[in-house]
Design a protein around this motif. Structure first.
Motif, PDB file in Angstrom:
ATOM      1  N   MET A 187       0.728  -1.347  -0.208  1.00  0.00           N
ATOM      2  CA  MET A 187      -0.028  -0.045  -0.045  1.00  0.00           C
ATOM      3  C   MET A 187       1.046   1.365  -0.084  1.00  0.00           C
ATOM      4  SD  MET A 187      -2.926  -0.829  -0.393  1.00  0.00           S
ATOM      5  CE  MET A 187      -4.013   0.760  -0.132  1.00  0.00           C
ATOM      6  N   ASN A 188       1.946   1.447   0.431  1.00  0.00           N
ATOM      7  CA  ASN A 188       3.046   2.397   0.592  1.00  0.00           C
ATOM      8  C   ASN A 188       3.496   2.810  -0.624  1.00  0.00           C
ATOM      9  OD1 ASN A 188       4.700   0.198   0.784  1.00  0.00           O
ATOM     10  ND2 ASN A 188       6.034   1.161   2.244  1.00  0.00           N
ATOM     11  N   MET A 189       3.553   1.896  -1.688  1.00  0.00           N
ATOM     12  CA  MET A 189       4.102   1.815  -2.845  1.00  0.00           C
ATOM     13  C   MET A 189       2.982   2.091  -4.017  1.00  0.00           C
ATOM     14  SD  MET A 189       7.157   2.142  -2.768  1.00  0.00           S
ATOM     15  CE  MET A 189       7.676   1.922  -4.821  1.00  0.00           C
ATOM     16  N   MET A 190       1.719   1.910  -3.512  1.00  0.00           N
ATOM     17  CA  MET A 190       0.498   1.834  -4.468  1.00  0.00           C
ATOM     18  C   MET A 190       0.656   2.791  -5.610  1.00  0.00           C
ATOM     19  SD  MET A 190      -1.993   0.009  -5.445  1.00  0.00           S
ATOM     20  CE  MET A 190      -2.031  -1.235  -3.925  1.00  0.00           C
ATOM     21  N   ALA A 191       0.697   4.067  -5.215  1.00  0.00           N
ATOM     22  CA  ALA A 191       0.769   5.353  -6.020  1.00  0.00           C
ATOM     23  C   ALA A 191       1.715   5.382  -7.020  1.00  0.00           C
ATOM     24  CB  ALA A 191       0.466   6.803  -5.329  1.00  0.00           C
ATOM     25  N   PRO A 192       2.966   5.214  -6.923  1.00  0.00           N
ATOM     26  CA  PRO A 192       4.257   5.257  -7.744  1.00  0.00           C
ATOM     27  C   PRO A 192       4.090   4.078  -8.457  1.00  0.00           C
ATOM     28  CG  PRO A 192       5.088   4.771  -5.501  1.00  0.00           C
ATOM     29  CD  PRO A 192       3.621   5.596  -5.367  1.00  0.00           C
ATOM     30  N   GLY A 193       3.778   2.883  -7.753  1.00  0.00           N
ATOM     31  CA  GLY A 193       3.712   1.438  -8.726  1.00  0.00           C
ATOM     32  C   GLY A 193       2.818   1.419  -9.633  1.00  0.00           C
ATOM     33  N   GLN A 194       1.478   1.857  -9.167  1.00  0.00           N
ATOM     34  CA  GLN A 194       0.366   1.726 -10.145  1.00  0.00           C
ATOM     35  C   GLN A 194       0.652   2.862 -11.347  1.00  0.00           C
ATOM     36  OE1 GLN A 194      -2.597   0.405 -11.490  1.00  0.00           O
ATOM     37  NE2 GLN A 194      -2.852  -0.159  -9.411  1.00  0.00           N
ATOM     38  N   GLY A 195       1.299   3.933 -11.168  1.00  0.00           N
ATOM     39  CA  GLY A 195       1.400   4.982 -11.931  1.00  0.00           C
ATOM     40  C   GLY A 195       2.342   4.664 -13.026  1.00  0.00           C
ATOM     41  N   GLY A 196       3.525   4.256 -12.473  1.00  0.00           N
ATOM     42  CA  GLY A 196       4.777   3.751 -13.187  1.00  0.00           C
ATOM     43  C   GLY A 196       4.388   2.266 -14.007  1.00  0.00           C
ATOM     44  N   GLY A 197       3.627   1.700 -13.358  1.00  0.00           N
ATOM     45  CA  GLY A 197       3.425   0.385 -14.029  1.00  0.00           C
ATOM     46  C   GLY A 197       2.503   0.410 -15.299  1.00  0.00           C
ATOM     47  N   SER A 198       1.537   1.310 -15.123  1.00  0.00           N
ATOM     48  CA  SER A 198       0.549   1.532 -16.004  1.00  0.00           C
ATOM     49  C   SER A 198       1.026   2.397 -17.211  1.00  0.00           C
ATOM     50  CB  SER A 198      -0.645   2.452 -15.421  1.00  0.00           C
ATOM     51  OG  SER A 198      -1.410   1.508 -14.364  1.00  0.00           O
ATOM     52  N   ARG A 225       5.726   7.934 -32.102  1.00  0.00           N
ATOM     53  CA  ARG A 225       4.526   8.846 -31.971  1.00  0.00           C
ATOM     54  C   ARG A 225       3.561   8.253 -31.223  1.00  0.00           C
ATOM     55  NH1 ARG A 225       3.531  12.382 -37.139  1.00  0.00           N
ATOM     56  NH2 ARG A 225       1.955  13.242 -35.277  1.00  0.00           N
ATOM     57  N   PRO A 226       3.042   6.826 -31.619  1.00  0.00           N
ATOM     58  CA  PRO A 226       2.141   6.446 -30.974  1.00  0.00           C
ATOM     59  C   PRO A 226       2.310   6.029 -29.548  1.00  0.00           C
ATOM     60  CG  PRO A 226       2.295   5.268 -33.102  1.00  0.00           C
ATOM     61  CD  PRO A 226       3.494   6.205 -32.717  1.00  0.00           C
ATOM     62  N   VAL A 227       3.564   5.589 -29.316  1.00  0.00           N
ATOM     63  CA  VAL A 227       3.842   5.362 -27.834  1.00  0.00           C
ATOM     64  C   VAL A 227       3.915   6.677 -26.774  1.00  0.00           C
ATOM     65  CG1 VAL A 227       6.017   4.929 -26.121  1.00  0.00           C
ATOM     66  CG2 VAL A 227       5.459   3.625 -28.347  1.00  0.00           C
ATOM     67  N   VAL A 228       4.486   7.884 -27.710  1.00  0.00           N
ATOM     68  CA  VAL A 228       4.476   9.220 -26.906  1.00  0.00           C
ATOM     69  C   VAL A 228       2.975   9.471 -26.684  1.00  0.00           C
ATOM     70  CG1 VAL A 228       5.054  11.493 -27.104  1.00  0.00           C
ATOM     71  CG2 VAL A 228       6.618   9.861 -27.609  1.00  0.00           C
ATOM     72  N   ARG A 229       2.041   9.426 -27.511  1.00  0.00           N
ATOM     73  CA  ARG A 229       0.849   9.983 -27.539  1.00  0.00           C
ATOM     74  C   ARG A 229       0.014   9.242 -26.573  1.00  0.00           C
ATOM     75  NH1 ARG A 229      -0.204   9.521 -32.855  1.00  0.00           N
ATOM     76  NH2 ARG A 229      -0.800   7.470 -32.547  1.00  0.00           N
ATOM     77  N   VAL A 230       0.139   7.749 -26.499  1.00  0.00           N
ATOM     78  CA  VAL A 230      -0.803   7.201 -25.355  1.00  0.00           C
ATOM     79  C   VAL A 230      -0.022   7.345 -24.001  1.00  0.00           C
ATOM     80  CG1 VAL A 230      -1.584   5.284 -27.005  1.00  0.00           C
ATOM     81  CG2 VAL A 230       0.660   4.848 -25.756  1.00  0.00           C
ATOM     82  N   VAL A 231       1.205   7.599 -23.660  1.00  0.00           N
ATOM     83  CA  VAL A 231       1.822   7.681 -22.687  1.00  0.00           C
ATOM     84  C   VAL A 231       1.333   9.232 -22.006  1.00  0.00           C
ATOM     85  CG1 VAL A 231       4.006   8.146 -21.326  1.00  0.00           C
ATOM     86  CG2 VAL A 231       3.911   6.000 -22.904  1.00  0.00           C
ATOM     87  N   PHE A 232       1.587  10.204 -22.919  1.00  0.00           N
ATOM     88  CA  PHE A 232       1.249  11.686 -22.466  1.00  0.00           C
ATOM     89  C   PHE A 232      -0.102  11.571 -21.840  1.00  0.00           C
ATOM     90  CE2 PHE A 232      -0.608  15.842 -23.369  1.00  0.00           C
ATOM     91  CZ  PHE A 232       0.077  16.560 -22.659  1.00  0.00           C
ATOM     92  N   TRP A 233      -1.051  11.192 -22.661  1.00  0.00           N
ATOM     93  CA  TRP A 233      -2.559  11.472 -22.351  1.00  0.00           C
ATOM     94  C   TRP A 233      -3.037  10.549 -21.001  1.00  0.00           C
ATOM     95  CZ3 TRP A 233      -4.923  15.430 -23.419  1.00  0.00           C
ATOM     96  CH2 TRP A 233      -4.652  16.185 -24.476  1.00  0.00           C
ATOM     97  N   GLY A 234      -2.246   9.291 -21.085  1.00  0.00           N
ATOM     98  CA  GLY A 234      -2.523   8.514 -19.904  1.00  0.00           C
ATOM     99  C   GLY A 234      -1.895   8.948 -18.916  1.00  0.00           C
ATOM    100  N   ALA A 235      -0.771   9.568 -18.687  1.00  0.00           N
ATOM    101  CA  ALA A 235      -0.194   9.914 -17.518  1.00  0.00           C
ATOM    102  C   ALA A 235      -1.014  11.187 -17.137  1.00  0.00           C
ATOM    103  CB  ALA A 235       1.294  10.250 -17.988  1.00  0.00           C
ATOM    104  N   LEU A 236      -1.401  12.088 -18.097  1.00  0.00           N
ATOM    105  CA  LEU A 236      -2.235  13.258 -17.465  1.00  0.00           C
ATOM    106  C   LEU A 236      -3.570  12.952 -16.834  1.00  0.00           C
ATOM    107  CD1 LEU A 236      -2.742  16.232 -17.783  1.00  0.00           C
ATOM    108  CD2 LEU A 236      -3.582  15.836 -20.131  1.00  0.00           C
ATOM    109  N   ALA A 237      -4.319  11.705 -17.622  1.00  0.00           N
ATOM    110  CA  ALA A 237      -5.415  11.332 -16.884  1.00  0.00           C
ATOM    111  C   ALA A 237      -5.134  10.710 -15.555  1.00  0.00           C
ATOM    112  CB  ALA A 237      -5.918  10.312 -17.828  1.00  0.00           C
ATOM    113  N   MET A 238      -4.347  10.069 -15.303  1.00  0.00           N
ATOM    114  CA  MET A 238      -3.837   9.418 -14.166  1.00  0.00           C
ATOM    115  C   MET A 238      -3.482  10.383 -12.925  1.00  0.00           C
ATOM    116  SD  MET A 238      -2.016   5.818 -14.836  1.00  0.00           S
ATOM    117  CE  MET A 238      -1.199   6.310 -15.965  1.00  0.00           C
TER     118      MET A 238
END
Length: 230
Positions: free
Chosen positions: A171-182, A203-216
């Motif tokens: 649980m103490n690693m949930m936020a960074p682990g969930q964010g980084g893993g996702s 470009r597809p990799v950058v696109r999905v990573v950027f918008w996914g990270a922003l949403a999270m």
């Protein structure tokens, strides 16, 4: 002589779009949901309930949305084909001239264009007009059930990844682990989708990573604010 068969990547366009959309949405939505609940201070059972509920609701929503959307396209194609069938029955000469004119605009001389139009219409007039006038082919035609199943299936598979992290991470690693893993999952999805579609992956990799990270990040921020408020 050995027959020569070609496989073109555009044939994958319909199901690939639905599959990539489903997996991307599920990773982003489930990971964001888990991060938001975790940021509010909730314990693991609440995270799992939220994630599983998001998986079921999301998969059904994606399937229904894809089916309705692609069915609308199929209805439009059917209406166009019915109209073309009626025009062929009422005025075949006009339709012949129309088809020949299409070939002329593509670089065929007028005499050859009329011969080709005659031969194509003698073979299958409706198919010729569907392909060359309406741009409806076996590759591009709408397939609602295939799109719905692909979207729901990949949505479910995508959800399993953040849920697995929610089960395994301390649980103490949930936020960074969930964010980084996702984010890693999203990068892999972007790469696989690009390779399957024959496109350069950066470009597809950058696109999905950027918008996914922003949403999270936004969802986690809201969860933190709500958790602090209550």
């Amino acid at each position: 002589m050995r027959s020569h068969r070609e496989t073109h990547l555009v044939a994958r366009a319909g199901w690939l779009r639905a599959a990539v959309l489903g997996a991307n949405d599920e990773i982003v939505s489930t990971a964001s949901l888990i991060l938001g609940v975790a940021a509010s201070g909730a314990e693991r059972p609440a995270l799992l309930v939220a994630g599983i509920a998001g998986l079921v609701a999301g998969a059904m929503s994606m399937a229904a949305g894809e089916y309705v959307s692609v069915s609308s396209q199929a209805d439009t194609e059917g209406a166009d084909l019915a109209r073309e069938r009626a025009e062929l029955a009422a005025s075949p000469e006009h339709e012949h001239e129309e088809l020949a004119a299409i070939y002329v605009t593509r670089g065929v001389d007028a005499e050859t264009a009329h011969k080709v139009a005659s031969q194509m219409m003698a073979h299958d007039a409706l198919a010729a007009h569907a392909r060359d006038e309406l741009n409806i082919t076996d590759i591009t035609t709408a397939r609602p059930v295939v799109a719905a199943l692909a979207s729901a299936g990949t949505f479910t598979v995508g959800a399993a990844l953040p849920l697995l992290l929610a089960v395994l991470l301390p649980m103490n690693m949930m936020a960074p682990g969930q964010g980084g893993g996702s984010i890693l999952f999203l990068a892999l999805l972007g790469y696989v989708g690009a390779k399957a579609g024959g496109a350069p992956p950066l470009r597809p990799v950058v696109r999905v990573v950027f918008w996914g990270a922003l949403a999270m990040a936004l969802t986690a921020g809201i969860g933190r604010l709500v958790g602090t408020a209550v």
